[in-house]
Design an enzyme around this catalytic site. Structure first.
Site, PDB file in Angstrom:
ATOM      1  N   LYS A 112      -4.511  -0.695  12.887  1.00  0.00           N
ATOM      2  CA  LYS A 112      -4.998  -0.232  14.191  1.00  0.00           C
ATOM      3  C   LYS A 112      -4.661  -1.221  15.310  1.00  0.00           C
ATOM      4  CE  LYS A 112      -8.001   3.240  12.464  1.00  0.00           C
ATOM      5  NZ  LYS A 112      -7.781   2.965  11.013  1.00  0.00           N
TER       6      LYS A 112
HETATM    7  C1  LIG Z   1      -7.243   4.041  10.111  1.00  0.00           C
HETATM    8  C2  LIG Z   1      -6.592   3.616   8.840  1.00  0.00           C
HETATM    9  C3  LIG Z   1      -5.819   4.522   8.057  1.00  0.00           C
HETATM   10  C4  LIG Z   1      -5.640   5.976   8.440  1.00  0.00           C
HETATM   11  O1  LIG Z   1      -4.801   6.153   9.545  1.00  0.00           O
HETATM   12  P1  LIG Z   1      -4.828   7.531  10.355  1.00  0.00           P
HETATM   13  O2  LIG Z   1      -3.959   7.303  11.528  1.00  0.00           O
HETATM   14  O3  LIG Z   1      -6.280   7.720  10.738  1.00  0.00           O
HETATM   15  O4  LIG Z   1      -4.343   8.593   9.456  1.00  0.00           O
HETATM   16  C5  LIG Z   1      -5.217   4.041   6.903  1.00  0.00           C
HETATM   17  N1  LIG Z   1      -5.382   2.766   6.501  1.00  0.00           N
HETATM   18  C6  LIG Z   1      -6.118   1.878   7.218  1.00  0.00           C
HETATM   19  C7  LIG Z   1      -6.269   0.487   6.702  1.00  0.00           C
HETATM   20  C8  LIG Z   1      -6.735   2.262   8.411  1.00  0.00           C
HETATM   21  O5  LIG Z   1      -7.479   1.365   9.102  1.00  0.00           O
END
Ligand SMILES: *Cc1c(COP(=O)(O)O)cnc(C)c1O
Length: 497
Positions: A112
């Site tokens: 993120k």
């Molecule tokens: C948020 C997240 C995901 C999922 O990603 P999306 O864009 O919501 O599909 C996968 N792995 C981690 C570690 C995340 O923080």
């Protein structure tokens, strides 16, 4: 060319990219989508020699056409700097016969950071552009990861304040420490006596409170959100798919034009949607493989064309993928409905009222680019263990879901295209699950002790983000009841005027 954005629920109105970023969600409840997906105007041969930041500019300028070159480059330089522990920002690592794109080298060691380190800059630039003179107050309810990534992104960004609410007993020790030790004069963290739903509904009520809006307006503030459906989070995610392909080419792992498959560990469908956009921009991607954990709504959807959230919610070892409503899927539904806002709205209404909808056979045909897969808890653990034993590489639980799904797909379909696995978190963030997957006897040790063990077996140093929380001072101690959130927000903002 000026690219405009539309809501997935309204065929008429258009807004500019900067307006879409400022608004986050459209007033009709829909998501902003570009009227068309732009093409790259540089070749892969040219991209091959570019840095991450240069690649980011080439991709983002196509989507954010009302930002000047100077503005966009400033946003990019401010985001992708020493906050990342590697100059290349998103390293590509060969693990056995697959390539892992590591997106966890930012401030909070999860993917993120890729979008949340640039969103604050996009948002403040968009505010200036639209003559918003008030300070922007970001309100977020978090179940763990997003809160910290948003705090780190907005910390000390001029013209912004951020207030994060988390459920007092609903986050892990590491996650709580990461938040309450956050530095930055403009950051506030509040523990709610309640669960995540209480925090989430509380924030939603604050956004809808007209009286509060007027009061804050007088004090020079306006609310905004850093939610994952903001187009300002999606566009920066397209960049690393372009970058990864160009690096594979530079390293002579693939030939010019050769197609690759991409597997993405998926929750809210943001990351994989960015891959779909990258493909449409011209990156030679064959299959987009959507990997779910035991909350396999998306796997069922790709198989049957039926989206059904009426099922038991499973708590897994990959918590950031424990989701039954993947909000960003709406953008794909809109696309395969032929950009038909009316059709999309009908389906989204059904999802809201019945928790269920089914797409038409014509729509399903347009899903050929996608493959759904999922991994059970046992399969995820086995993927971590087997990969460690055969290669020495340690991966986190989310990445392991994708790794397993990628492997099964290759074996079943006998598809030998080069495989890219998107690696979304550092194993250090989920040390307990990772270490017990490798050897069950680690189960008796506590999380912080396991971090040292992980360092020994993986031979990669403990990231700064983890070192910091071990010694850092607690800076945030505010707590409140769920029905006192409004009062708390006012106190925080008043204390600073
Ligand atoms: C948020 C997240 C995901 C999922 O990603 P999306 O864009 O919501 O599909 C996968 N792995 C981690 C570690 C995340 O923080």
């Amino acid at each position: 060319m000026n690219l405009l954005y539309k809501s997935t629920r309204n065929a008429e109105k258009t807004v500019t990219a900067s307006q879409a970023i400022l608004k986050g969600l459209a007033e009709d409840g829909g998501l902003f989508v570009p009227e068309n997906i732009p093409k790259l105007d540089v070749t892969m041969e040219e991209l091959k020699d570019m840095t991450y930041q240069e690649t980011a500019y080439e991709v983002m300028k196509q989507f954010l056409t009302d930002f000047t070159e100077e503005e966009l480059k400033h946003c990019i330089e401010s985001a992708y700097d020493q906050k990342f522990d590697t100059e290349v920002i998103a390293p590509l690592v060969k693990v056995g016969d697959t390539f892992h794109l590591e997106l966890f080298h930012g401030a909070t060691i999860a993917f993120k950071d890729m979008a949340l380190s640039i969103l604050p800059h996009l948002l403040t630039t968009a505010a200036k552009k639209n003559h918003v003179t008030k300070d922007i107050v970001i309100l977020t309810a978090t179940s763990g990861d997003t809160g910290k990534a948003a705090l780190a992104g907005f910390a000390d960004v001029p013209g912004t304040k951020i207030i994060v609410f988390y459920p007092k007993d609903g986050v892990s020790k590491v996650q709580e420490l990461q938040m309450v030790t956050q530095k930055g004069k403009n950051t506030s963290v509040v523990a709610i006596h309640g669960n995540f739903d209480n925090a989430q509904s509380g924030v939603k009520a604050l956004f809808e409170d007209k009286a509060l809006e007027e009061e804050l307006d007088k004090d020079g503030y306006q609310f905004s959100s850093a939610n994952s459906i903001n187009i300002g989070r999606l566009v920066p995610q397209v960049v690393y798919y372009v970058y990864a392909y160009a690096k594979l080419l530079e390293n002579e792992e693939i030939q010019s034009g050769e197609q690759i498959n991409v597997t993405v560990p998926t929750g809210n469908f943001g990351n994989i949607l960015a891959a779909y956009y990258a493909k449409q921009m011209g990156v030679p991607i064959a299959k987009l493989i959507c990997a779910s954990n035991e909350n396999k709504v998306l796997f069922d959807f790709f198989k049957t064309g039926k989206y059904d959230r009426n099922r038991e919610f499973v708590l897994t070892s990959s918590p950031s993928m424990d989701i039954l409503i993947s909000s960003n899927l709406e953008r794909l539904i809109y696309a395969i409905a032929g950009q038909d806002a009316k059709k999309n709205t009908e389906l989204m209404e059904l999802l809201k009222t019945e928790g269920y909808y089914e797409i038409t056979p014509e729509m399903k045909e347009k899903l050929n680019d996608f493959v759904g897969g999922y991994a059970s808890e046992e399969e995820t653990e086995a993927a971590i263990r087997e990969t460690y034993h055969s290669t020495g590489y340690v991966m986190d639980t989310h990445t392991a879901v994708a790794s397993r799904v990628c492997k099964v797909y290759r074996e079943n379909i006998k598809d030998n295209k080069k495989a890219l696995v998107i690696s979304t978190a550092s194993p250090y963030k989920f040390a307990k699950s990772v270490m017990t997957a490798i050897d069950g006897s680690y189960g008796t040790m506590d999380e912080l002790a396991l971090i040292d063990e992980l360092e020994k077996i993986s031979q990669t140093p403990v990231p700064k983000a983890i070192e910091e929380i071990r010694n850092a001072a607690i800076l945030h101690t505010k707590e409140c009841n769920a029905d006192e959130m409004k009062k708390t927000v006012k106190e925080i903002l008043r204390a600073e005027v």
